[in-house]
Enzyme design. Structure first.
Site, PDB file in Angstrom:
ATOM      1  N   ARG A 146       1.706 -11.371  -6.302  1.00 12.79           N
ATOM      2  CA  ARG A 146       0.864 -10.164  -6.383  1.00 12.79           C
ATOM      3  C   ARG A 146      -0.217 -10.314  -7.450  1.00 12.79           C
ATOM      4  NH1 ARG A 146       5.619  -6.418  -7.459  1.00 12.79           N
ATOM      5  NH2 ARG A 146       4.187  -4.696  -7.719  1.00 12.79           N
ATOM      6  N   ARG A 182      10.760  -1.918 -14.402  1.00 12.71           N
ATOM      7  CA  ARG A 182      10.357  -0.734 -13.634  1.00 12.71           C
ATOM      8  C   ARG A 182      11.458  -0.247 -12.684  1.00 12.71           C
ATOM      9  NH1 ARG A 182       4.659  -0.342 -10.538  1.00 12.71           N
ATOM     10  NH2 ARG A 182       5.425  -1.974  -9.141  1.00 12.71           N
ATOM     11  N   ARG A 210      -8.281  -3.356  -1.993  1.00 14.02           N
ATOM     12  CA  ARG A 210      -7.700  -4.475  -2.733  1.00 14.02           C
ATOM     13  C   ARG A 210      -8.413  -5.788  -2.426  1.00 14.02           C
ATOM     14  NH1 ARG A 210      -2.328  -2.264  -3.469  1.00 14.02           N
ATOM     15  NH2 ARG A 210      -0.959  -3.566  -4.716  1.00 14.02           N
ATOM     16  N   LYS A 251      -0.954   2.473 -12.718  1.00 13.50           N
ATOM     17  CA  LYS A 251      -1.659   3.257 -11.683  1.00 13.50           C
ATOM     18  C   LYS A 251      -0.798   4.404 -11.163  1.00 13.50           C
ATOM     19  CE  LYS A 251      -2.555  -0.127  -8.762  1.00 13.50           C
ATOM     20  NZ  LYS A 251      -1.908  -1.289  -9.410  1.00 13.50           N
ATOM     21  N   ARG A 272      12.152  -1.752  -6.912  1.00 11.42           N
ATOM     22  CA  ARG A 272      11.442  -2.189  -5.707  1.00 11.42           C
ATOM     23  C   ARG A 272      11.781  -3.646  -5.388  1.00 11.42           C
ATOM     24  NH1 ARG A 272       5.177  -0.407  -6.274  1.00 11.42           N
ATOM     25  NH2 ARG A 272       4.945  -2.469  -5.377  1.00 11.42           N
TER      26      ARG A 272
HETATM   27  P1  AMP Z   1       1.593  -1.192  -4.410  1.00 11.84           P
HETATM   28  O1  AMP Z   1       2.584  -0.092  -4.288  1.00 11.84           O
HETATM   29  O2  AMP Z   1       0.185  -0.698  -4.545  1.00 11.84           O
HETATM   30  O3  AMP Z   1       1.971  -2.187  -5.478  1.00 11.84           O
HETATM   31  O4  AMP Z   1       1.639  -1.989  -3.023  1.00 11.84           O
HETATM   32  C1  AMP Z   1       2.816  -2.629  -2.577  1.00 11.84           C
HETATM   33  C2  AMP Z   1       2.484  -3.676  -1.540  1.00 11.84           C
HETATM   34  O5  AMP Z   1       1.901  -3.048  -0.380  1.00 11.84           O
HETATM   35  C3  AMP Z   1       1.463  -4.716  -1.966  1.00 11.84           C
HETATM   36  O6  AMP Z   1       2.023  -5.770  -2.726  1.00 11.84           O
HETATM   37  C4  AMP Z   1       0.945  -5.182  -0.604  1.00 11.84           C
HETATM   38  O7  AMP Z   1       1.894  -6.020   0.021  1.00 11.84           O
HETATM   39  C5  AMP Z   1       0.896  -3.892   0.186  1.00 11.84           C
HETATM   40  N1  AMP Z   1      -0.411  -3.211   0.006  1.00 11.84           N
HETATM   41  C6  AMP Z   1      -0.647  -2.043  -0.629  1.00 11.84           C
HETATM   42  N2  AMP Z   1      -1.937  -1.708  -0.591  1.00 11.84           N
HETATM   43  C7  AMP Z   1      -2.546  -2.709   0.098  1.00 11.84           C
HETATM   44  C8  AMP Z   1      -3.901  -2.960   0.461  1.00 11.84           C
HETATM   45  N3  AMP Z   1      -4.888  -2.132   0.104  1.00 11.84           N
HETATM   46  N4  AMP Z   1      -4.164  -4.078   1.183  1.00 11.84           N
HETATM   47  C9  AMP Z   1      -3.176  -4.921   1.551  1.00 11.84           C
HETATM   48  N5  AMP Z   1      -1.893  -4.756   1.216  1.00 11.84           N
HETATM   49  C10 AMP Z   1      -1.566  -3.655   0.499  1.00 11.84           C
END
Ligand code: AMP
Length: 217
Positions: free
Chosen positions: A172, A128, A89, A14, A161
C-alpha cells in the site's frame, strides 16, 4: 460549499479526521475503502471480485472505482458538499473526477493532504483497530478505546483489518508513493491543495484543519 478530497498515506489519520469533519460540517463521508469493505462483507459479486486485491494491499481498477464514486457523488445528499476519503488514488482517477465532477456539478474545491513519516505510519498501522460497524479507528498504543476491544462510538467489537499487516502495508505504501503522491502536484496546480502534518497530536491537527475549513466554507 465544501467539496473535499482527503489525501494521505495509509495511517496518516484520514479516517480519524474524516469522522469529525463529516459530522461538524454535515457532509457525507465517502470512503472508497469503506465501500469496498462493505461489498466484501455482504458477499456481493463486487465484493468477491475485489477481495484478493484489497487483502494483499493492491489497488482496485480505476474504471470500477470511478464508476462507483461517480454514482455515489451524483446522489442528492452530495449537492451541498461532500468529503471524499481514499479517492482519487491515481492520476487517472483524479482526471476522471475532474471531468465527471464538472458534468454532475460536484467539482472539488478543497484538498486536505495529511502527511507523516514512514516509521510513524508503520507503527500506527500495526496498532490500528477499527470498528467494522461505524468505521471509527483506534490504536492499541496511542488511541486506546475506553474499554479494551470495544468501539467507544457504537459499542461494537473492534477488529484488525486484514490488510493491516506488514506485507500488505508495504504494498500500500509503495502504491501510495507511486500512484497517489503525484496527485499533490496535480491539486497544487489546481490551486486547492492544503498540506498538514499528520505526526502532531490528533487534537492539534483537528484545530488547524478546522481553521482551514472555516476559511473555505
Ligand atoms: P482504505 O480504507 O482507503 O485504506 O482502502 C482500503 C483498500 O481499498 C485499498 O488498499 C485498496 O485496495 C482499495 N481502495 C480504496 N480506495 C481505492 C481507490 N480510490 N482506488 C483503488 N483502490 C482503492
Amino acid at each position: 460549499m465544501l467539496n473535499i478530497v482527503l489525501m494521505g498515506p495509509p495511517g496518516a489519520g484520514k479516517g480519524t479526521h474524516a469522522m469529525w469533519m463529516a459530522k461538524d460540517y454535515a457532509i457525507p463521508h465517502i470512503s472508497t475503502g469503506d465501500m469496498f469493505r462493505e461489498a466484501m462483507a455482504s458477499g456481493s459479486e463486487l465484493g468477491n471480485q475485489i477481495k484478493d486485491i484489497i487483502n494483499s494491499g493492491g489497488l482496485v481498477s480505476d474504471d470500477l472505482t470511478c464508476a462507483l464514486v461517480k454514482e455515489r457523488l451524483s446522489r442528492k445528499d452530495c449537492e451541498n458538499g461532500y468529503l471524499l476519503d481514499g479517492f482519487p488514488r491515481t492520476p487517472a482517477q483524479a482526471e476522471a473526477l475532474k471531468t465527471f465532477g464538472k458534468e454532475i456539478n460536484r467539482e472539488v474545491n478543497l484538498v486536505i493532504n495529511i502527511g507523516a513519516p514512514d516509521e510513524l505510519l508503520i507503527q500506527r498501522i500495526a496498532g490500528r483497530r477499527v470498528c467494522p460497524k461505524c468505521g471509527a479507528s483506534f490504536n492499541v498504543n496511542t488511541m486506546k478505546p475506553k474499554v479494551e476491544g470495544i468501539c467507544d462510538v457504537c459499542g461494537a467489537e473492534l477488529i484488525q483489518r486484514k490488510d493491516d499487516n506488514e506485507e500488505s502495508f508495504k504494498v500500500r505504501l509503495t502504491n501510495y508513493y507511486k500512484s497517489t503522491a503525484p496527485l499533490m502536484e496535480f491539486y497544487k496546480n489546481e490551486g486547492v491543495l492544503n498540506d498538514f502534518d499528520g505526526s502532531i497530536e490528533a487534537t492539534d491537527l483537528k484545530k488547524v484543519i478546522t481553521d482551514c475549513l472555516e476559511a473555505h466554507k
